[in-house]
Write a protein that holds these residues in place. Structure first.
Motif, PDB file in Angstrom:
ATOM      1  N   ARG A 326      -2.062  -3.898   5.266  1.00 16.87           N
ATOM      2  CA  ARG A 326      -2.474  -3.278   4.004  1.00 16.87           C
ATOM      3  C   ARG A 326      -2.583  -4.375   2.952  1.00 16.87           C
ATOM      4  N   ILE A 327      -3.765  -4.513   2.373  1.00 14.10           N
ATOM      5  CA  ILE A 327      -3.997  -5.521   1.340  1.00 14.10           C
ATOM      6  C   ILE A 327      -4.538  -4.805   0.117  1.00 14.10           C
ATOM      7  N   ASP A 328      -3.839  -4.928  -0.991  1.00 15.69           N
ATOM      8  CA  ASP A 328      -4.180  -4.169  -2.198  1.00 15.69           C
ATOM      9  C   ASP A 328      -5.291  -4.853  -2.997  1.00 15.69           C
ATOM     10  N   LYS A 329      -5.740  -4.160  -4.035  1.00 12.68           N
ATOM     11  CA  LYS A 329      -6.925  -4.585  -4.795  1.00 12.68           C
ATOM     12  C   LYS A 329      -6.698  -5.906  -5.528  1.00 12.68           C
ATOM     13  N   GLY A 330      -7.786  -6.647  -5.684  1.00 13.62           N
ATOM     14  CA  GLY A 330      -7.764  -7.880  -6.464  1.00 13.62           C
ATOM     15  C   GLY A 330      -7.209  -9.091  -5.740  1.00 13.62           C
ATOM     16  N   SER A 331      -6.772  -8.936  -4.479  1.00 10.62           N
ATOM     17  CA  SER A 331      -6.154 -10.053  -3.764  1.00 10.62           C
ATOM     18  C   SER A 331      -7.175 -10.852  -2.966  1.00 10.62           C
ATOM     19  N   THR A 332      -6.827 -12.109  -2.702  1.00 11.55           N
ATOM     20  CA  THR A 332      -7.692 -13.029  -1.966  1.00 11.55           C
ATOM     21  C   THR A 332      -6.916 -13.673  -0.837  1.00 11.55           C
ATOM     22  N   LEU A 333      -7.509 -13.676   0.364  1.00 11.46           N
ATOM     23  CA  LEU A 333      -6.947 -14.379   1.513  1.00 11.46           C
ATOM     24  C   LEU A 333      -7.993 -15.362   2.024  1.00 11.46           C
ATOM     25  N   ILE A 334      -7.625 -16.642   2.074  1.00 14.32           N
ATOM     26  CA  ILE A 334      -8.504 -17.679   2.584  1.00 14.32           C
ATOM     27  C   ILE A 334      -7.739 -18.503   3.607  1.00 14.32           C
ATOM     28  N   ASN A 335      -8.335 -18.744   4.774  1.00 16.15           N
ATOM     29  CA  ASN A 335      -7.685 -19.535   5.835  1.00 16.15           C
ATOM     30  C   ASN A 335      -6.257 -19.038   6.084  1.00 16.15           C
ATOM     31  N   THR A 336      -6.151 -17.757   6.350  1.00 19.28           N
ATOM     32  CA  THR A 336      -4.829 -17.129   6.493  1.00 19.28           C
ATOM     33  C   THR A 336      -4.813 -16.238   7.730  1.00 19.28           C
ATOM     34  N   TYR A 337      -3.675 -16.240   8.401  1.00 16.52           N
ATOM     35  CA  TYR A 337      -3.447 -15.305   9.500  1.00 16.52           C
ATOM     36  C   TYR A 337      -2.350 -14.336   9.068  1.00 16.52           C
ATOM     37  N   MET A 338      -2.750 -13.093   8.809  1.00 16.55           N
ATOM     38  CA  MET A 338      -1.816 -12.028   8.462  1.00 16.55           C
ATOM     39  C   MET A 338      -1.591 -11.192   9.718  1.00 16.55           C
ATOM     40  N   MET A 339      -0.374 -11.199  10.253  1.00 17.58           N
ATOM     41  CA  MET A 339      -0.109 -10.578  11.547  1.00 17.58           C
ATOM     42  C   MET A 339      -0.042  -9.056  11.500  1.00 17.58           C
ATOM     43  N   GLY A 340       0.156  -8.490  10.299  1.00 22.52           N
ATOM     44  CA  GLY A 340       0.168  -7.039  10.200  1.00 22.52           C
ATOM     45  C   GLY A 340       1.565  -6.455  10.229  1.00 22.52           C
ATOM     46  N   ALA A 341       1.670  -5.227  10.710  1.00 23.53           N
ATOM     47  CA  ALA A 341       2.945  -4.511  10.647  1.00 23.53           C
ATOM     48  C   ALA A 341       3.163  -3.694  11.915  1.00 23.53           C
ATOM     49  N   ASP A 342       4.411  -3.383  12.164  1.00 17.95           N
ATOM     50  CA  ASP A 342       4.783  -2.577  13.330  1.00 17.95           C
ATOM     51  C   ASP A 342       4.779  -1.086  13.032  1.00 17.95           C
ATOM     52  N   TYR A 343       4.632  -0.737  11.751  1.00 15.91           N
ATOM     53  CA  TYR A 343       4.701   0.670  11.362  1.00 15.91           C
ATOM     54  C   TYR A 343       3.985   0.847  10.031  1.00 15.91           C
ATOM     55  N   TYR A 344       3.700   2.092   9.698  1.00 14.05           N
ATOM     56  CA  TYR A 344       3.091   2.404   8.403  1.00 14.05           C
ATOM     57  C   TYR A 344       4.186   2.798   7.403  1.00 14.05           C
ATOM     58  N   GLN A 345       4.014   2.336   6.194  1.00 11.49           N
ATOM     59  CA  GLN A 345       4.921   2.718   5.121  1.00 11.49           C
ATOM     60  C   GLN A 345       4.509   4.090   4.578  1.00 11.49           C
ATOM     61  N   ASP A 346       5.472   4.915   4.267  1.00 15.11           N
ATOM     62  CA  ASP A 346       5.197   6.242   3.719  1.00 15.11           C
ATOM     63  C   ASP A 346       4.481   6.118   2.370  1.00 15.11           C
ATOM     64  N   THR A 347       3.428   6.914   2.183  1.00 19.64           N
ATOM     65  CA  THR A 347       2.642   6.810   0.941  1.00 19.64           C
ATOM     66  C   THR A 347       3.466   7.149  -0.300  1.00 19.64           C
ATOM     67  N   LYS A 348       4.417   8.051  -0.174  1.00 17.45           N
ATOM     68  CA  LYS A 348       5.272   8.378  -1.321  1.00 17.45           C
ATOM     69  C   LYS A 348       6.111   7.167  -1.723  1.00 17.45           C
ATOM     70  N   GLU A 349       6.585   6.429  -0.713  1.00 19.64           N
ATOM     71  CA  GLU A 349       7.367   5.223  -0.992  1.00 19.64           C
ATOM     72  C   GLU A 349       6.510   4.168  -1.674  1.00 19.64           C
ATOM     73  N   ILE A 350       5.235   4.084  -1.275  1.00 23.37           N
ATOM     74  CA  ILE A 350       4.330   3.119  -1.910  1.00 23.37           C
ATOM     75  C   ILE A 350       4.176   3.431  -3.392  1.00 23.37           C
ATOM     76  N   VAL A 351       3.982   4.711  -3.716  1.00 26.72           N
ATOM     77  CA  VAL A 351       3.820   5.119  -5.114  1.00 26.72           C
ATOM     78  C   VAL A 351       5.079   4.811  -5.916  1.00 26.72           C
ATOM     79  N   ILE A 352       6.236   5.132  -5.363  1.00 29.20           N
ATOM     80  CA  ILE A 352       7.511   4.878  -6.054  1.00 29.20           C
ATOM     81  C   ILE A 352       7.715   3.385  -6.280  1.00 29.20           C
ATOM     82  N   ASN A 353       7.427   2.577  -5.250  1.00 32.20           N
ATOM     83  CA  ASN A 353       7.584   1.129  -5.391  1.00 32.20           C
ATOM     84  C   ASN A 353       6.629   0.552  -6.426  1.00 32.20           C
ATOM     85  N   ASP A 354       5.399   1.102  -6.490  1.00 27.50           N
ATOM     86  CA  ASP A 354       4.448   0.647  -7.509  1.00 27.50           C
ATOM     87  C   ASP A 354       4.996   0.907  -8.909  1.00 27.50           C
ATOM     88  N   GLN A 355       5.626   2.046  -9.086  1.00 27.99           N
ATOM     89  CA  GLN A 355       6.203   2.397 -10.390  1.00 27.99           C
ATOM     90  C   GLN A 355       7.382   1.487 -10.739  1.00 27.99           C
TER      91      GLN A 355
END
Length: 422
Positions: A326-355
């Motif tokens: 998951r890569i959020d808006k406005g970000s840039t990745l150049i010459n990068t290896y992002m391996m990803g994740a083993d699980y999905y984060q709960d969307t409610k937790e994402i909203v709370i963490n953003d706040q």
């Protein structure tokens, strides 16, 4: 008559040169190309060659490797094929763990007694290549060899990192030296193709891929108590066994360091990579029931995406984005290896963490990341800058390491919003 072959994949040791990627996993379990593991390469080469009886020897940090193999390779009940794990074990006859490549195979020989086979194909679990092993087995049989070693031409700069051998015009190996110093290399040049010679590749390096005739391997173990093929048994066996060189002219690279791992992965994003993922010889791996990746308003150039990604980035260039990233808006990745994740984060937790301004799984908003490896399950907060470069000194820190100018963010690391690395 089809040769009867058993394949053995060596699970590797501690893999210290790939630290921190090997802190909690073995080298063959390290993710590559966004969706595979390194061990998938030798196993896939075996399966594509028609050799479907495969044993994987594991020892160090083997939990994730064992889990991957168990969940990935299944054959129907009418097939004689298998991919089985042979874990290092202590017993009443031997209380030692594997001491080297030869010792690992030696200790495992008793488990092979229940199989019918004429040849043993021994492979490393941490290399990137596509090879039809049938041609090598045929070469071994046609030359009535005891041992066949796959070799590849290398240049003067790379030669000290390999076992280097010399062979006569018929391919018979008459001398072998493990990781020679550069001051003796002039005496180790071999007959190679015109193409290799024009590229300065005049030394024959062992690829760590061996074919043994069954009885000859047992005889070698009886004659030599050494623990390592390249360091002891192979050079000691010259003159006693008929060893031949099988020159391979395709792409092959040893994933031994962070630099080689990084380069091999990013090379896959090029127009015509030397290792072709899009071929008639597929790379097999665990089948995951993930949704397709979704990309929202991003500029993307020369990038590979795994499955189940959600990408809102501003720009992704010359990069690999692994499963569930998951890569959020406005970000840039150049010459990068992002391996990803083993699980999905709960969307409610994402909203709370953003706040709260807390980092979520993946890459947050308005980040800039260049020349980096982001291991699995990283949490990169908003407005983080991670910029690698050759000018950086090697070092190990709580959340990341720096190797060869590459910033490696550790698995499960949390990089707080506004952080600048280095």
């Amino acid at each position: 008559m089809k040769p009867s072959v058993i394949s053995i994949v060596l699970g590797g040791g501690r893999g210290t040169r790939l630290f921190p990627l090997t802190y909690s996993r073995s080298k063959p379990a390290v993710p590559i190309a966004g969706k595979y593991r390194l061990v998938d390469i030798p196993i896939s080469n075996c399966l594509n060659s028609g050799f479907n009886r495969i044993l994987v020897l594991t020892q160090f940090n083997s939990a994730s490797l064992n889990s991957h193999i168990k969940n990935s390779y299944h054959f129907d009940i009418f097939s004689k094929g298998f991919v089985d794990i042979l874990a290092a074990e202590q017993n009443v006859e031997n209380d030692q763990w594997y001491q080297g490549t030869a010792d690992a195979v030696r200790q495992s020989m008793k488990h092979l007694d229940k199989y019918e086979y004429d040849y043993i194909l021994i492979l490393s679990g941490d290399q990137l290549y596509q090879m039809d092993f049938r041609a090598m087995i045929d070469f071994h049989c046609n030359n009535e060899a005891d041992i066949t070693i796959a070799t590849i031409p290398v240049n003067w700069q790379d030669a000290p990192g390999f076992g280097i051998l010399k062979a006569d015009d018929d391919g018979n190996i008459n001398s072998f030296i493990e990781k020679p110093s550069r001051d003796v290399l002039d005496d180790w040049k071999s007959e190679v193709s015109e193409k290799s010679r024009s590229e300065g590749k005049e030394f024959l390096a062992s690829m760590g891929i061996y074919v043994f005739s069954k009885n000859m391997l047992k005889k070698m173990f009886d004659n030599d108590p050494g623990d390592d093929f390249g360091g002891e048994l192979i050079p000691n066996g010259i003159g006693t066994f008929k060893m031949i060189s099988y020159q391979y002219d395709g792409y092959w690279t040893d994933i031994g360091t962070i630099q080689s791992f990084f380069d091999a992965n990013l090379e896959l994003t090029q127009d015509f990579p030397k290792f072709n993922l899009f071929s008639h010889s597929p790379i097999y791996t665990r089948a995951r029931m993930l949704p397709p990746s979704k990309i929202l308003g991003s500029y993307v150039s020369k990038a590979i995406f795994g499955d189940g990604c959600v990408v809102m980035a501003d720009k992704i260039e010359n990069s690999i984005v692994g499963n569930r990233s998951r890569i959020d808006k406005g970000s840039t990745l150049i010459n990068t290896y992002m391996m990803g994740a083993d699980y999905y984060q709960d969307t409610k937790e994402i909203v709370i963490n953003d706040q709260k301004g807390t980092a979520n799984l993946g890459v947050g908003k308005y980040c800039y990341i260049e020349r980096a490896i982001l291991d699995k399950n990283c949490r990169i907060g908003d407005n983080v800058r991670i910029i690698g470069g050759k000018h950086l000194q090697d070092g190990d820190y709580d959340t990341h390491s720096i190797k060869d100018g590459i910033v490696v963010v550790k698995k499960n690391a949390v990089i707080h919003p506004g952080t600048i690395i280095p």
